[in-house]
Enzyme design. Structure first.
Site, PDB file in Angstrom:
ATOM      1  N   VAL A   1      40.207  40.848  38.458  1.00  0.00           N
ATOM      2  CA  VAL A   1      38.970  39.922  39.229  1.00  0.00           C
ATOM      3  C   VAL A   1      38.268  39.097  38.208  1.00  0.00           C
ATOM      4  CG1 VAL A   1      37.084  39.996  40.934  1.00  0.00           C
ATOM      5  CG2 VAL A   1      38.800  41.705  41.167  1.00  0.00           C
TER       6      VAL A   1
ATOM      7  N   ALA B   1      39.264  37.051  35.769  1.00  0.00           N
ATOM      8  CA  ALA B   1      39.877  36.729  34.555  1.00  0.00           C
ATOM      9  C   ALA B   1      39.108  37.600  33.249  1.00  0.00           C
ATOM     10  CB  ALA B   1      40.256  35.292  34.357  1.00  0.00           C
TER      11      ALA B   1
ATOM     12  N   GLY C   1      47.869  25.845  34.193  1.00  0.00           N
ATOM     13  CA  GLY C   1      47.676  27.367  34.000  1.00  0.00           C
ATOM     14  C   GLY C   1      46.748  28.150  35.031  1.00  0.00           C
TER      15      GLY C   1
ATOM     16  N   ASP D   1      45.935  36.405  46.884  1.00  0.00           N
ATOM     17  CA  ASP D   1      45.427  36.812  45.646  1.00  0.00           C
ATOM     18  C   ASP D   1      43.860  37.061  45.811  1.00  0.00           C
ATOM     19  OD1 ASP D   1      45.662  37.091  42.921  1.00  0.00           O
ATOM     20  OD2 ASP D   1      44.360  35.613  42.819  1.00  0.00           O
TER      21      ASP D   1
ATOM     22  N   LYS E   1      41.862  40.691  45.445  1.00  0.00           N
ATOM     23  CA  LYS E   1      40.667  40.797  44.252  1.00  0.00           C
ATOM     24  C   LYS E   1      39.366  41.484  45.206  1.00  0.00           C
ATOM     25  CE  LYS E   1      41.838  36.989  41.561  1.00  0.00           C
ATOM     26  NZ  LYS E   1      41.320  35.678  41.226  1.00  0.00           N
TER      27      LYS E   1
ATOM     28  N   GLY F   1      42.632  30.864  33.949  1.00  0.00           N
ATOM     29  CA  GLY F   1      43.234  30.088  32.851  1.00  0.00           C
ATOM     30  C   GLY F   1      43.839  31.080  31.955  1.00  0.00           C
TER      31      GLY F   1
END
Length: 812
Positions: free
Chosen positions: A606, A608, A661, A675, A679, A794
């Site tokens: 969650v 990044a 990305g 997705d 999360k 990213g």
């Protein structure tokens, strides 16, 4: 007077013997010395091999003698000039005698202990004659036959010394001997009838101690190929270092438990006479080495860690033993009569069991004999049949000052437990100089390194990583590791090594650490991989402080986490599938993490690199309670809707997000909302709620046709086809001066995700780029929420989140 002993590696060849002669010369300038030498290199082993071969094949036996003869005559030719002819004659005579003995073995078809002792004595007889004559070239030296001085009983292969006669012989000889240097062979002796006997394993060290004690020497020097007694075996523990000073008792404990630099009985004669023993390196003579004495200078509370491999555990247990005298006597008497050495003993305080450690080679025989001894009790079910466990090792932590420090045993067993080293039995003497544990042999290397790190390398911790998935995130993670390597060592005292790397095709392993500057080339040349092969290899590496890192989005990879956790291997993952799977699986992984003392960290699931999960854990652990969560959790969707307008196409913006990305390799995972649903599910579970993915209401904005596509090509074509649909969604929000944000919400056990029109006064309105934001409403933050905001997508920031989890494990 000083006594110097040189081991087999010190006198293995002409070059080494020259160094020995230099040491002898330098030492004899200030003191009369006695020099005891072992046989050249592996000479004794080869002599015994030849004797055994002589029973069946005299030709092979003589060939072995010829090779040994060539070595010895080469040394004579290299080192001796003035006494060459005489030395040649002496050595030829000894080899002729050996050949005759081999002939006798062949003809009589008999190889008794008496003959084996005679054969094995020739190694030291040869070496001492040659080195003595080499010393005579420039020094005041004499050779003396040890068999004339050291007198023993009739146990030919492991003789017991008659110290009264031996001490008298040695004193008498040296009182008359006027030479500065006396060369003697170690290991060899004779009985009262003049027959050759030997002092057993490590007998050359023992010989030196016998001479030192009889002569009241100032110092006994043991010269070998290492610079003293080490904190652990340097061949197994690369960070091990020489111990400057150590007591007799500590040295005996270490040598008993496998420190092969010194034979345990060596210490006793020196201890009785309070003669210092110094362990020195023939090849680095300037190094001080280790001083063994009665009162060493204070050092570390733990002096060393040693181990013995090839151990078996014999256990005698049963309720019929309790309160009945004599069981221990019968057990040890049976083993003693069979000449089976016991190296480890422990007994339950309830008298329900006795456990002894013996060498593997004696295990089957010992079990058979003990089953016979206790046959009646076994038949009457008073005790169980003898339990035998093989392939074990004993690891021992040694230090005379250990008794003065609390918690050392706790540190020892905690460190072993964290690394999945199973302890089968424990023994600690009342003197508290030694804590011993029986473990699986396969874990010996890991255990030694773990304990050495615990007691001697507390300033630097080593982590061993096994990385699967080296795409965008994985590649950047490895680059960050390489970039920060020096910083981590200098500032965090942390040494992180990558031991294994795999992608979907290949894997590569290097136990000393993979060079991260060229890992791509190494991986390309690696072996074919699979999830099972990679796991098996990780398990076989058996490294301490191991961490498995999953940089994929692969469901199959997520299913192997439990196998790693059961091996006490920590798991760090950016793969959300495991934590968003069935609640029972999620809970099982958390429980396995606790049970096996292995971390299970997934901060990047969650946000990044944002510390969202860590912050939530701290809230819950400190007693706070979550009521509501509002969040924009998809950096890819935020990027898409921040860049989509009437002048762009939805297809092009999504394509750009993937190329930069921000999305998963399959962008539909992001755009479908699954997705984000995963999360918010993870956050709800970490908040203490039991939810399934199916409980999350998903208000999808994609057309059904786009959701049903099977590949990226068809998905992107559907985005072009439904451009008007996406423009309509955008225009409806723009007409209200709102911005589109894909929002996840969780309120009192109910969760949903979906696209929302966000008004200007809302905290989500100005969320730019690929940023994420989370609002936690809790008991402590009921109206003004705790807000976490920042880059949420990213490869670079996700890699940094993985990196942060690795650091968290290191700091535990």
């Amino acid at each position: 007077m000083k006594v110097l002993k040189f081991g087999g590696s010190s006198v293995a060849n002409s070059k080494n013997i020259k160094q020995v002669l230099d040491i002898i010369s330098n030492t004899s300038k200030n003191s009369k010395i006695a020099v005891i030498v072992s046989a050249f290199g592996k000479t004794t082993d080869n002599l015994l091999l030849g004797a055994n071969k002589a029973l069946d094949d005299i030709t092979s036996a003589i060939e072995i003698l010829e090779k040994l003869s060539e070595l010895h005559f080469t040394v004579i030719d290299d080192l001796i000039l003035n006494h060459k002819k005489k030395t040649h004659e002496e050595v030829k005579y000894l080899f002729d005698r050996l050949a005759s003995i081999y002939e006798g073995i062949f003809l009589l078809q008999e190889l008794s202990d008496k003959t084996l002792a005679k054969v094995s004595s020739f190694g030291e007889r040869l070496s001492s004659v040659i080195i003595a004559n080499a010393a005579k070239e420039n020094l005041d030296a004499i050779h003396q036959e040890s068999r004339d001085l050291i007198i023993t009983n009739n146990d030919y292969l492991n003789a017991q010394v008659n110290f009264k006669v031996t001490n008298k012989n040695i004193s008498s000889f040296f009182s008359k001997n006027k030479h500065q240097i006396t060369l003697l062979g170690g290991f060899i002796s004779s009985n009262i009838e003049g027959e050759t006997t030997t002092l057993g394993r490590g007998g050359s060290d023992f010989s030196a101690a016998i001479y030192a004690a009889a002569l009241d020497a100032d110092e006994l020097q043991i010269w070998t190929d290492v610079s003293g007694m080490f904190t652990a075996n340097p061949r197994v523990v690369k960070q091990a270092f020489a111990i400057p000073e150590i007591s007799y008792e500590e040295a005996m404990e270490l040598s008993h438990f496998g420190a092969k630099v010194l034979y345990p009985p060596t210490i006793q004669p020196a201890l009785r006479k309070d003669i210092p023993i110094r362990i020195k390196n023939t090849f680095e003579a300037e190094i001080e080495g280790t001083l063994i004495s009665k009162n060493p200078k204070n050092g570390h509370e733990v002096k060393g860690i040693s181990h013995i491999e090839d151990i078996s555990l014999i256990t005698l247990e049963g309720g019929g033993m309790i309160g009945i005298p004599g069981f221990s006597k019968r057990l040890f008497e049976t083993l003693s009569l069979a000449k089976i050495n016991v190296v480890f003993i422990t007994q339950a305080s309830s008298e329900h069991s006795i456990c002894v450690g013996i060498y593997d080679a004696d295990a089957t025989k010992a079990k058979h004999l003990l089953d016979e001894t206790f046959q009646r009790e076994i038949e009457r079910k008073k005790i169980k049949p003898v339990i035998l466990e093989n392939d074990l090792a004993i690891i021992a932590v040694v230090g005379e000052s250990m008794k003065n420090y609390q918690g050392l045993s706790g540190q020892m067993f905690s460190a072993l437990g964290r690394n999945n080293v199973n302890v089968r039995a424990i023994a600690q003497g009342s003197s508290e100089k030694n804590i011993s544990a029986v473990i699986n042999k396969i874990d010996a290397k890991k255990a030694l390194n773990t304990l050495h790190e615990q007691f001697f390398e507390e300033k630097v911790k080593q982590l061993n990583l096994f990385v699967t998935g080296v795409g965008n995130v994985g590649e950047r993670f490895l680059a960050q590791l390489e970039q920060q390597k020096k910083y981590l060592k200098e500032n965090l005292k942390l040494n992180i090594r990558v031991i294994g790397i795999s992608n979907s095709r290949k894997m590569v392993f290097e136990n000393s650490g993979i060079n991260l500057k060229n890992w791509k080339e190494l991986l390309e040349k690696g072996e074919p991989t699979s999830l099972e092969k990679f796991y098996t290899k990780v398990k076989k590496c058996n490294q301490r402080n191991s961490v498995f890192i999953d940089n994929t989005a692969n469901e199959s990879v997520s299913k192997v986490y439990s196998k790693y956790l059961r091996e006490s291997i920590s798991v760090v993952t950016c793969n959300k599938i495991a934590c968003a799977s069935e609640f029972d699986n999620y809970k099982n992984l958390k429980n396995l993490s606790k049970k096996y003392n292995a971390s299970f960290l997934f901060e990047t699931n969650v946000g990044a690199g944002l510390p969202i999960i860590d912050t939530l854990k701290n809230l819950i652990n400190s007693g706070d309670r979550v009521h509501k969560i509002q969040a924009v959790l998809s950096g890819s969707l935020n990027f898409v809707f921040n860049n989509y307008d009437e002048d762009s196409t939805f297809h092009d913006v999504v394509k750009q997000a993937q190329e930069e990305g921000y999305t998963e390799p399959d962008p539909k995972i992001d755009l479908s909302g699954i997705d984000v649903a995963r999360k918010i599910l993870i956050l709800a579970r970490e908040s203490g709620y039991q939810l399934e993915l199916s409980d999350i209401e998903n208000n999808a904005f994609l057309p059904d046709e786009a959701l049903q596509t099977k590949n990226n090509k068809d998905f992107y074509e559907s985005l072009i086809k439904y451009e008007n649909h996406f423009q309509k969604i955008y225009q409806q929000a723009d007409d209200k001066d709102c911005r589109l944000k894909y929002v996840a919400e969780f309120t009192d056990g109910i969760a949903s995700v979906g696209l929302q029109q966000i008004e200007a006064e809302h905290p989500f309105y100005n969320l730019e780029g690929s940023d994420n934001i989370v609002l936690f409403y809790t008991d402590r933050y009921p109206e003004n929420p705790l807000i976490i905001k920042g880059a949420g997508a990213g490869a670079e920031v996700t890699a940094s989140g993985i990196f942060a989890d690795v650091i968290r494990i290191a700091n535990q």
